[in-house]
Motif scaffolding. Sequence first.
Motif, PDB file in Angstrom:
ATOM      1  N   PRO A  30     -12.147  -6.392   0.510  1.00  0.00           N
ATOM      2  CA  PRO A  30     -11.764  -7.349   2.386  1.00  0.00           C
ATOM      3  C   PRO A  30     -10.526  -7.027   2.171  1.00  0.00           C
ATOM      4  O   PRO A  30      -9.676  -6.920   3.903  1.00  0.00           O
ATOM      5  CB  PRO A  30     -12.788  -8.470   2.791  1.00  0.00           C
ATOM      6  N   GLU A  31      -9.589  -6.828   1.292  1.00  0.00           N
ATOM      7  CA  GLU A  31      -8.405  -6.775   1.501  1.00  0.00           C
ATOM      8  C   GLU A  31      -7.816  -5.570   2.268  1.00  0.00           C
ATOM      9  O   GLU A  31      -8.797  -4.224   2.280  1.00  0.00           O
ATOM     10  CB  GLU A  31      -7.209  -6.505  -0.230  1.00  0.00           C
ATOM     11  N   ALA A  32      -6.443  -5.260   3.420  1.00  0.00           N
ATOM     12  CA  ALA A  32      -6.502  -3.454   3.257  1.00  0.00           C
ATOM     13  C   ALA A  32      -5.913  -3.353   2.091  1.00  0.00           C
ATOM     14  O   ALA A  32      -5.368  -3.945   1.312  1.00  0.00           O
ATOM     15  CB  ALA A  32      -5.301  -4.299   4.219  1.00  0.00           C
ATOM     16  N   ILE A  33      -5.701  -2.194   2.393  1.00  0.00           N
ATOM     17  CA  ILE A  33      -5.478  -1.313   1.317  1.00  0.00           C
ATOM     18  C   ILE A  33      -4.243  -1.086   1.451  1.00  0.00           C
ATOM     19  O   ILE A  33      -4.215   0.236   2.209  1.00  0.00           O
ATOM     20  CB  ILE A  33      -5.856  -0.284   0.482  1.00  0.00           C
ATOM     21  N   GLU A  34      -2.936  -0.144   0.317  1.00  0.00           N
ATOM     22  CA  GLU A  34      -1.691   0.604   0.658  1.00  0.00           C
ATOM     23  C   GLU A  34      -1.966   1.272  -0.378  1.00  0.00           C
ATOM     24  O   GLU A  34      -1.430   0.824  -1.306  1.00  0.00           O
ATOM     25  CB  GLU A  34      -0.649  -0.651   0.826  1.00  0.00           C
ATOM     26  N   ILE A  35      -0.990   2.695  -0.061  1.00  0.00           N
ATOM     27  CA  ILE A  35      -1.703   3.279  -0.593  1.00  0.00           C
ATOM     28  C   ILE A  35      -0.272   4.440  -0.862  1.00  0.00           C
ATOM     29  O   ILE A  35       0.683   4.620   0.071  1.00  0.00           O
ATOM     30  CB  ILE A  35      -2.320   4.460  -0.123  1.00  0.00           C
ATOM     31  N   VAL A  36       0.328   4.311  -2.024  1.00  0.00           N
ATOM     32  CA  VAL A  36       1.918   4.864  -2.288  1.00  0.00           C
ATOM     33  C   VAL A  36       1.404   6.638  -3.408  1.00  0.00           C
ATOM     34  O   VAL A  36       0.262   5.611  -4.337  1.00  0.00           O
ATOM     35  CB  VAL A  36       3.066   4.562  -2.533  1.00  0.00           C
ATOM     36  N   GLY A  37       1.839   7.231  -3.508  1.00  0.00           N
ATOM     37  CA  GLY A  37       1.529   8.206  -4.894  1.00  0.00           C
ATOM     38  C   GLY A  37       1.490  10.019  -3.936  1.00  0.00           C
ATOM     39  O   GLY A  37       2.878  10.086  -3.242  1.00  0.00           O
ATOM     40  N   VAL A  38       0.698  10.911  -4.927  1.00  0.00           N
ATOM     41  CA  VAL A  38       0.833  11.805  -4.500  1.00  0.00           C
ATOM     42  C   VAL A  38      -0.094  12.321  -4.598  1.00  0.00           C
ATOM     43  O   VAL A  38      -0.940  12.701  -5.297  1.00  0.00           O
ATOM     44  CB  VAL A  38       1.709  12.958  -5.654  1.00  0.00           C
ATOM     45  N   GLY A  39      -1.027  12.965  -3.202  1.00  0.00           N
ATOM     46  CA  GLY A  39      -2.540  13.503  -3.114  1.00  0.00           C
ATOM     47  C   GLY A  39      -2.103  15.190  -2.142  1.00  0.00           C
ATOM     48  O   GLY A  39      -1.090  15.024  -1.435  1.00  0.00           O
ATOM     49  N   GLY A  40      -3.402  15.329  -1.271  1.00  0.00           N
ATOM     50  CA  GLY A  40      -3.329  16.071  -0.796  1.00  0.00           C
ATOM     51  C   GLY A  40      -4.118  15.446   0.605  1.00  0.00           C
ATOM     52  O   GLY A  40      -4.015  14.611   0.812  1.00  0.00           O
ATOM     53  N   ASP A  41      -4.521  16.376   1.065  1.00  0.00           N
ATOM     54  CA  ASP A  41      -5.388  16.157   2.570  1.00  0.00           C
ATOM     55  C   ASP A  41      -6.445  15.461   2.699  1.00  0.00           C
ATOM     56  O   ASP A  41      -6.098  14.085   3.664  1.00  0.00           O
ATOM     57  CB  ASP A  41      -6.325  17.422   3.273  1.00  0.00           C
ATOM     58  N   ALA A  42      -7.443  15.537   1.200  1.00  0.00           N
ATOM     59  CA  ALA A  42      -8.641  14.208   1.219  1.00  0.00           C
ATOM     60  C   ALA A  42      -7.708  12.697   1.030  1.00  0.00           C
ATOM     61  O   ALA A  42      -7.852  11.816   1.857  1.00  0.00           O
ATOM     62  CB  ALA A  42      -9.673  13.998  -0.101  1.00  0.00           C
ATOM     63  N   MET A  43      -7.078  12.726  -0.154  1.00  0.00           N
ATOM     64  CA  MET A  43      -6.266  11.098   0.010  1.00  0.00           C
ATOM     65  C   MET A  43      -5.176  11.194   1.011  1.00  0.00           C
ATOM     66  O   MET A  43      -4.839  10.040   1.774  1.00  0.00           O
ATOM     67  CB  MET A  43      -5.592  11.460  -1.540  1.00  0.00           C
ATOM     68  N   GLU A  44      -5.012  11.501   2.150  1.00  0.00           N
ATOM     69  CA  GLU A  44      -4.179  11.566   3.402  1.00  0.00           C
ATOM     70  C   GLU A  44      -4.558  10.644   3.998  1.00  0.00           C
ATOM     71  O   GLU A  44      -4.588  10.191   4.926  1.00  0.00           O
ATOM     72  CB  GLU A  44      -3.434  12.771   3.478  1.00  0.00           C
ATOM     73  N   ALA A  45      -6.050  11.830   4.140  1.00  0.00           N
ATOM     74  CA  ALA A  45      -6.595  11.084   5.138  1.00  0.00           C
ATOM     75  C   ALA A  45      -7.845   9.688   5.320  1.00  0.00           C
ATOM     76  O   ALA A  45      -7.620   9.093   5.683  1.00  0.00           O
ATOM     77  CB  ALA A  45      -8.302  12.178   5.019  1.00  0.00           C
ATOM     78  N   GLN A  46      -7.163   9.559   4.134  1.00  0.00           N
ATOM     79  CA  GLN A  46      -7.313   7.537   3.717  1.00  0.00           C
ATOM     80  C   GLN A  46      -6.456   6.569   3.690  1.00  0.00           C
ATOM     81  O   GLN A  46      -5.888   5.759   3.484  1.00  0.00           O
ATOM     82  CB  GLN A  46      -7.401   7.227   2.273  1.00  0.00           C
TER      83      GLN A  46
END
Length: 388
Positions: A30-46
């Motif tokens: 239920p928590e909001a998710i904050e994302i940091v790191g390195v990736g491409g289109d699929a992870m950027e879509a998240q």
Amino acid sequence: MVLKVAVIAGEVSGDLLGGDLLAALKKLTPEAIEIVGVGGDAMEAQGLESLFDFSELSIMGLTQVLVRLPNLVRRIGETAEAIIEAKPDVLIIIDSPDFTHRVARKVRRALPDLPVVNYVCPSVWAWKEYRATKMLAYVDHVLALLPFEPDVMKRLGGPATSFVGHRLTADPDLLRVRQARAVRAVPSAGEGRTVLLLPGSRSGEIRSLLPVFKQTVELLAERNNDLHFLLPTVPRQELLVRELTVEWPVQPEILVGAADKWRAFSVADAALAASGTVILELGLAGVPVVSVYKLDWLMRLMTRRIKTWSAALPNLVADYPVVPEYVDHTIRHGRLARWIERLSTPTPERQAMSQGFERVWNRLHTQRSPGEESARIVLRLLEEKGRA
């Protein structure tokens, strides 16, 4: 409350895995998710804003690693610093061990209590078995794509490892191909057959394999008058493929992009392909295939250290030779052509390979999607560490 997730992927395949995992995490918490790191289109879509263009990390072979080492070292340091500064609740490293594991080691030294999950088990079963125990210093849990990897990691004394299934068994494109092929009749010789040519997605692979592909195509055309050849490639390699095939006496139809590749899989009767993930894609789709590869000079020097009995993933999963594979001096175009003839018609060889592919499918398919299974393990680890 915010769940801060650091995630690093170095190639398209890892980015897809990361995208699935992040999407599942969002559904399961239920928590909001904050994302940091390195990736491409699929992870950027998240929701990821990649620290840099991850295509810089798409490195194949020891030679390329050495040539691009200075930039690799710089990006390792930058990525580790960014993650340490972000102070995430968990770090997930996905494949590309030359990069991701070095980042994880730096981060663990600075944040010793941070849970670290390694998605895609390093191929310790193939070579450098000592890596399994070394991972204990910076990895808490490994998410494995292959069913035999948890036992291997346990035998070698590595981190706790869970088999989560293979993403390809839940891939909608591959599932559509399987459905289309289930109702497709196998042609006999003379009835019009389609052969796939897949020389790889990297320029080195393409340059080394297309000459023997050309010889094989010429011999097949000489011995058979009903063959049509399809050569799928990725957009960034289209020009190179067209340049290298423009003078072929027998012209393949060149297809560009993922959509055309999957359509080609649907109509193919057999394939000649560079060793790699595409062999597993073909196997799960049900396309009979012969695997070929030419090693670069440095990798050739390392072959004595390779312990695995096969490089073809369908063989390793089935635990017996399903796909014929040829490397370097064992590659003979006459042998490849005859295999294609046998595999593209209703023969005992084709039937045996199809049975092997079904065994592979059954062993890789899981009740939950790999993304969901992986997300559940990550959340369970966070609970154990008191971070969720």
